[in-house]
Design a protein around this motif. Structure first.
Motif, short mmCIF file in Angstrom:
data_model
loop_
_atom_site.label_atom_id
_atom_site.label_comp_id
_atom_site.label_asym_id
_atom_site.label_seq_id
_atom_site.Cartn_x
_atom_site.Cartn_y
_atom_site.Cartn_z
N GLU A 114 26.02 48.21 -51.00
CA GLU A 114 25.15 47.34 -51.79
C GLU A 114 23.68 47.61 -51.48
O GLU A 114 22.84 47.68 -52.39
CB GLU A 114 25.47 45.87 -51.54
CG GLU A 114 24.64 44.93 -52.37
CD GLU A 114 25.02 43.46 -52.17
OE1 GLU A 114 24.45 42.64 -52.91
OE2 GLU A 114 25.85 43.15 -51.31
N SER B 186 26.82 44.56 -59.12
CA SER B 186 28.21 44.16 -58.96
C SER B 186 29.18 45.14 -59.61
O SER B 186 30.14 45.59 -58.97
CB SER B 186 28.40 42.77 -59.55
OG SER B 186 29.75 42.38 -59.49
N SER B 187 28.93 45.50 -60.87
CA SER B 187 29.84 46.44 -61.55
C SER B 187 29.78 47.82 -60.91
O SER B 187 30.79 48.51 -60.80
CB SER B 187 29.52 46.53 -63.04
OG SER B 187 28.25 47.13 -63.26
N LYS C 6 31.91 47.83 -57.68
CA LYS C 6 33.35 47.89 -57.98
C LYS C 6 33.77 49.31 -58.29
O LYS C 6 34.78 49.80 -57.80
CB LYS C 6 33.69 46.98 -59.15
CG LYS C 6 33.65 45.52 -58.81
CD LYS C 6 33.92 44.66 -60.03
CE LYS C 6 33.64 43.20 -59.72
NZ LYS C 6 33.74 42.37 -60.92
#
Length: 81
Positions: free
Chosen positions: A15, A46-47, A50
């Motif tokens: 992150e 966030s995407s 993932k």
């Protein structure tokens, strides 16, 4: 005896790496450097996280670009002094 890691990414989260790249390049330029959909279409940290956690080749490209960015920042700082 304290063991110091020689890995320049040691202690950094994915992150933190993605956030630093977005802060430096912006989503548009990041999508040009690394052509993956999560950087080009409706991008978000966030995407991206993932996708990158499931896709080793993409994560390797992101980490490589981060290291390149840091080297360039260090060169710029050195030449400014």
């Amino acid at each position: 005896m304290t063991h110091l890691s020689k890995d320049p990414l040691h202690g950094l989260t994915l992150e933190a790496i993605v956030t630093a790249l977005v802060d430096h390049f912006g989503w548009t330029e990041l999508g040009r450097h690394i052509d993956i959909k999560c950087f080009r279409i409706d991008p978000s940290v966030s995407s991206s996280l993932k996708f990158l956690r499931k896709t080793p080749w993409a994560r390797a490209k992101v980490e490589s670009l981060y290291l390149f960015m840091r080297r360039e920042q260090a060169r710029s700082a050195k030449s400014a002094t």
